[in-house]
Scaffold this active site. Structure first.
Site, PDB file in Angstrom:
ATOM      1  N   LYS A 199       0.921  -0.921   0.217  1.00 36.51           N
ATOM      2  CA  LYS A 199      -0.065  -0.023  -0.238  1.00 36.51           C
ATOM      3  C   LYS A 199       1.284   1.356  -0.143  1.00 36.51           C
ATOM      4  O   LYS A 199       0.445   2.475  -0.766  1.00 36.51           O
ATOM      5  CB  LYS A 199      -0.962  -0.201   1.407  1.00 36.51           C
ATOM      6  CG  LYS A 199      -1.633   1.146   1.278  1.00 36.51           C
ATOM      7  CD  LYS A 199      -2.635   1.192   2.415  1.00 36.51           C
ATOM      8  CE  LYS A 199      -1.490   2.213   3.183  1.00 36.51           C
ATOM      9  NZ  LYS A 199      -1.997   2.363   4.886  1.00 36.51           N
ATOM     10  N   ASP A 247      -6.915   1.067   0.799  1.00 36.80           N
ATOM     11  CA  ASP A 247      -6.307   1.270   2.312  1.00 36.80           C
ATOM     12  C   ASP A 247      -7.449   1.045   2.548  1.00 36.80           C
ATOM     13  O   ASP A 247      -8.598  -0.031   2.277  1.00 36.80           O
ATOM     14  CB  ASP A 247      -5.709   2.916   3.058  1.00 36.80           C
ATOM     15  CG  ASP A 247      -7.321   3.475   2.916  1.00 36.80           C
ATOM     16  OD1 ASP A 247      -7.947   3.635   1.501  1.00 36.80           O
ATOM     17  OD2 ASP A 247      -6.685   4.509   2.939  1.00 36.80           O
TER      18      ASP A 247
END
Length: 218
Positions: free
Chosen positions: A121, A139
């Protein structure tokens, strides 16, 4: 409604409602963004932005941060979640940048993920924001909003969500779409009490269409 039609209508609405969509983290260069994103894990951008000005003034480069002691770095980020782990990550990341990448933030996902404290991420955020690559960082907001709207279906992991979104999003829109979904999840499509009556996507949103107004706006 087909998946293609839902994507088209969702993207058209975002383009009109949110023509400018950018990260809310404050930074001046790739190194600062990388530091800020590492600090933002399980922490709000608002809190990170409070902490980073003094941190960046004290350690403006990987060389400066790598030369600092853990106690020194900790003193700047102690109000951030998991400050001990993140102190180690910042020190290790800075040293690795110097030793392997000449002090420059790499533009390759595998290289980024080799840095301490950098997962997929975080790497995708840096690649999308700094290098404008077609990378979808997933996220909790992106994961939730994508499923609620109906852009993804039964995706069990962030990686599955990322792959589903990348299959349908035009490559040139991916960096902005990442911010659209994050900001929409942060301010409108909230986890516990989504503000459906303030949302312009109700006509296409799978979540809204399968829940009564009373249950979504209490």
């Amino acid at each position: 409604m087909t998946v293609k039609e839902r994507y088209r209508r969702v993207l058209e609405w975002f383009e009109e409602a949110m023509p400018i969509a950018e990260t809310e983290l404050h930074y001046d260069n790739p190194f600062q963004l990388l530091v800020a994103v590492i600090l933002s894990a399980q922490c709000t951008d608002k809190r990170v932005n409070i902490v980073t000005p003094a941190l960046f003034e004290a350690y403006p480069t990987p060389q400066a941060m790598a030369a600092a002691s853990s106690e020194e770095i900790f003193s700047f980020i102690k109000s951030i979640s998991y400050p001990n782990n993140k102190t180690r990550s910042l020190m290790g990341m800075s040293r690795r940048l110097i030793d392997e990448y000449g002090g420059e933030v790499p533009s390759d996902i595998d290289a980024l993920m080799s840095l301490p404290g950098v997962g997929r991420k975080t790497a995708n955020v840096v690649l999308a924001v700094v290098f404008n690559q077609a990378r979808m960082a997933v996220d909790t907001h992106v994961f939730r909003v994508s499923d609620r709207i109906g852009l993804t279906t039964r995706c069990k992991t962030p990686l599955a969500t990322e792959r589903a979104l990348m299959r349908h999003l035009p490559e040139e829109i991916v960096p902005k779409a990442h911010h659209w979904l994050i900001l929409h999840g942060r301010y409108v499509c909230k986890a516990r009490r989504p503000l459906c009556l303030e949302c312009g996507l109700t006509q296409v949103c799978r979540y809204y269409l399968t829940h009564t107004t009373s249950t979504t706006t209490k």
